[in-house]
Design a protein around this motif. Structure first.
Motif, short mmCIF file in Angstrom:
data_model
loop_
_atom_site.label_atom_id
_atom_site.label_comp_id
_atom_site.label_asym_id
_atom_site.label_seq_id
_atom_site.Cartn_x
_atom_site.Cartn_y
_atom_site.Cartn_z
N GLN A 139 15.10 61.14 44.24
CA GLN A 139 14.17 60.16 43.76
C GLN A 139 14.22 59.09 45.18
O GLN A 139 15.33 58.79 45.60
N VAL A 140 13.01 59.20 45.94
CA VAL A 140 12.91 58.47 47.10
C VAL A 140 11.96 57.50 47.01
O VAL A 140 10.76 57.11 46.55
N ILE A 141 12.58 56.36 48.00
CA ILE A 141 11.51 55.23 48.44
C ILE A 141 11.51 55.43 49.92
O ILE A 141 12.43 55.53 50.82
N GLY A 142 10.06 55.38 50.36
CA GLY A 142 9.99 55.41 51.74
C GLY A 142 9.17 54.06 52.24
O GLY A 142 8.42 53.82 51.63
N LEU A 143 9.84 53.60 53.18
CA LEU A 143 9.50 52.18 53.70
C LEU A 143 9.00 52.23 55.13
O LEU A 143 9.75 52.71 56.12
N ASP A 144 7.93 51.61 55.36
CA ASP A 144 7.51 51.50 56.72
C ASP A 144 6.32 50.31 57.06
O ASP A 144 5.54 50.14 56.10
N ILE A 145 6.44 49.90 58.30
CA ILE A 145 5.44 48.89 58.49
C ILE A 145 4.01 49.09 59.00
O ILE A 145 3.16 48.49 59.09
N SER A 146 3.68 50.45 59.36
CA SER A 146 2.69 51.18 59.74
C SER A 146 1.69 51.44 58.46
O SER A 146 2.15 52.47 57.64
N ALA A 147 0.65 50.42 58.42
CA ALA A 147 -0.13 50.83 57.22
C ALA A 147 -0.95 52.27 57.44
O ALA A 147 -1.06 52.73 56.33
N GLU A 148 -1.21 52.84 58.54
CA GLU A 148 -2.06 54.05 58.88
C GLU A 148 -0.70 54.86 58.32
O GLU A 148 -1.24 56.03 57.67
N ALA A 149 0.48 54.71 58.68
CA ALA A 149 1.41 55.87 58.12
C ALA A 149 1.77 55.82 56.95
O ALA A 149 1.90 57.22 56.22
N VAL A 150 1.81 54.68 56.23
CA VAL A 150 2.15 54.86 54.82
C VAL A 150 0.76 55.28 54.12
O VAL A 150 0.99 55.98 52.92
N GLU A 151 -0.70 54.92 54.54
CA GLU A 151 -1.63 55.49 53.65
C GLU A 151 -1.60 57.03 53.96
O GLU A 151 -2.01 57.67 52.88
N HIS A 152 -1.28 57.70 55.09
CA HIS A 152 -0.89 58.99 55.16
C HIS A 152 -0.09 59.64 54.34
O HIS A 152 -0.46 60.67 53.64
N ALA A 153 1.05 58.87 54.26
CA ALA A 153 2.10 59.49 53.46
C ALA A 153 1.78 59.42 51.86
O ALA A 153 1.96 60.40 51.35
N ARG A 154 1.00 58.46 51.45
CA ARG A 154 0.43 58.28 50.08
C ARG A 154 -0.34 59.43 49.72
O ARG A 154 -0.32 60.02 48.70
N ALA A 155 -1.27 59.72 50.59
CA ALA A 155 -2.03 60.91 50.58
C ALA A 155 -1.36 62.18 50.35
O ALA A 155 -1.81 63.21 49.97
N SER A 156 -0.26 62.12 50.90
CA SER A 156 0.57 63.72 51.02
C SER A 156 1.36 63.86 49.66
O SER A 156 1.70 64.93 49.67
N SER A 157 1.78 62.64 49.26
CA SER A 157 2.55 63.08 47.88
C SER A 157 2.68 61.77 47.25
O SER A 157 2.79 60.60 47.65
N SER A 158 2.42 61.97 45.82
CA SER A 158 2.63 60.74 44.92
C SER A 158 3.95 60.93 44.17
O SER A 158 4.29 60.08 43.24
N ALA A 159 4.96 61.54 44.57
CA ALA A 159 6.25 61.67 44.00
C ALA A 159 7.10 60.76 44.83
O ALA A 159 8.47 60.62 44.17
N VAL A 160 6.66 60.04 45.82
CA VAL A 160 7.49 58.99 46.53
C VAL A 160 7.09 57.52 46.18
O VAL A 160 5.88 57.43 46.04
N ASP A 161 7.98 56.81 46.06
CA ASP A 161 7.81 55.12 45.93
C ASP A 161 7.43 54.97 47.38
O ASP A 161 8.51 54.41 48.04
N TRP A 162 6.02 54.90 47.83
CA TRP A 162 5.88 54.06 48.99
C TRP A 162 5.70 52.75 49.16
O TRP A 162 5.07 52.24 48.43
N ARG A 163 6.30 52.20 50.39
CA ARG A 163 6.20 50.90 50.31
C ARG A 163 6.04 50.30 51.65
O ARG A 163 6.55 50.82 52.67
N LEU A 164 4.77 49.35 51.88
CA LEU A 164 4.50 48.86 53.14
C LEU A 164 5.41 47.61 53.54
O LEU A 164 5.23 46.60 52.83
N GLY A 165 6.26 47.51 54.47
CA GLY A 165 7.05 46.58 54.94
C GLY A 165 7.78 46.82 55.91
O GLY A 165 7.87 47.63 56.34
#
Length: 236
Positions: free
Chosen positions: A62-88
């Motif tokens: 069960q994974v939470i991924g946090l990053d400040i790069s909006a471009e990186a988080v957008e790419h990550a969200r497109a890669s998997s919906s199984a992670v709780d992606w957070r921009l911060g």
């Protein structure tokens, strides 16, 4: 020292997404996944474009991924919906309300902050999870024996020139990057604190961790002078 808030554009992120072979990610997750039971909660901060988070989620964590790069988080969200992606920002980690069994700071993403903020980040991670892995390529033992002046690299269709200097007064590595893709050129400077392995161990102790193990790679080899990276495994 907030250079990282604007450094990770699509050019920089595209380069790093292409520069790391999938086998590296597999080996890194093999290393960290064995530290906690299958299905555990994991915080990946900062997560970048999500290569570690996606691999962990694919293994049932069960994974939470946090990053400040909006471009990186957008790419990550497109890669998997199984992670709780957070921009911060990792400086605001305490406000995220995260509770995990394992926290990871991979990809040489430690040391971006001011010294006091680096120490607070470790303390915040210690409150999030009882086990922490810090993957750090800027220890003095790794860098200073053979510090390269310039590096030319290419990955993901992006050509990169990295010019390295070391500030002995502040103990910081300064890397002037030039990213080129076709006619497009971006220039940015990365600033990262250089700590000895002993200094990082003492910072982890001050952050509330009772034991620290130092490895030189994912094969479990011991960290020593000249090792290309440090994998610090800290436990509360």
């Amino acid at each position: 020292m907030t250079w990282y808030t604007s450094f990770f554009t699509d050019l920089a992120n595209t380069f790093w997404r292409g520069a790391v072979p999938p086998s590296f990610t597999t080996a890194e997750i093999d290393f960290v996944a064995g530290l906690v039971p299958a299905g555990s909660r994991v915080l990946d901060a900062p997560c970048g474009s999500g290569r570690h988070s996606v691999e962990l989620a694919g293994r049932g964590f069960q994974v939470i991924g946090l990053d400040i790069s909006a471009e990186a988080v957008e790419h990550a969200r497109a890669s998997s919906s199984a992670v709780d992606w957070r921009l911060g920002d990792v400086r605001d980690l305490a406000s995220e309300g995260v509770v995990a069994d394992l926290a990871i700071c991979m990809g040489n993403s430690f040391g971006y902050l001011e010294h006091e903020e680096n120490a607070r980040f470790l303390a915040d991670l210690g409150r999030v999870a009882p086990v922490l892995v810090v993957d750090y390529g800027c220890t003095a033992e790794s860098l200073l024996p053979n510090l390269p002046g310039e590096l030319h690299m290419s990955a993901g269709g992006v050509d990169v020139l990295a010019a390295n200097t070391y500030d002995v007064t502040t103990g910081r590595m300064l890397i002037d990057f030039t990213f080129r893709s076709g006619e497009r050129v971006e220039r940015s400077t990365c600033v990262q604190h250089v700590y000895t392995a002993g200094e990082l161990s003492r910072m982890l102790g001050a952050a509330g961790f009772s034991s620290v193990e130092l490895y030189g790679d994912t094969d479990g080899s011991a960290f020593r002078v000249g090792s290309g990276r440090l994998l610090a495994v800290a436990r509360r």
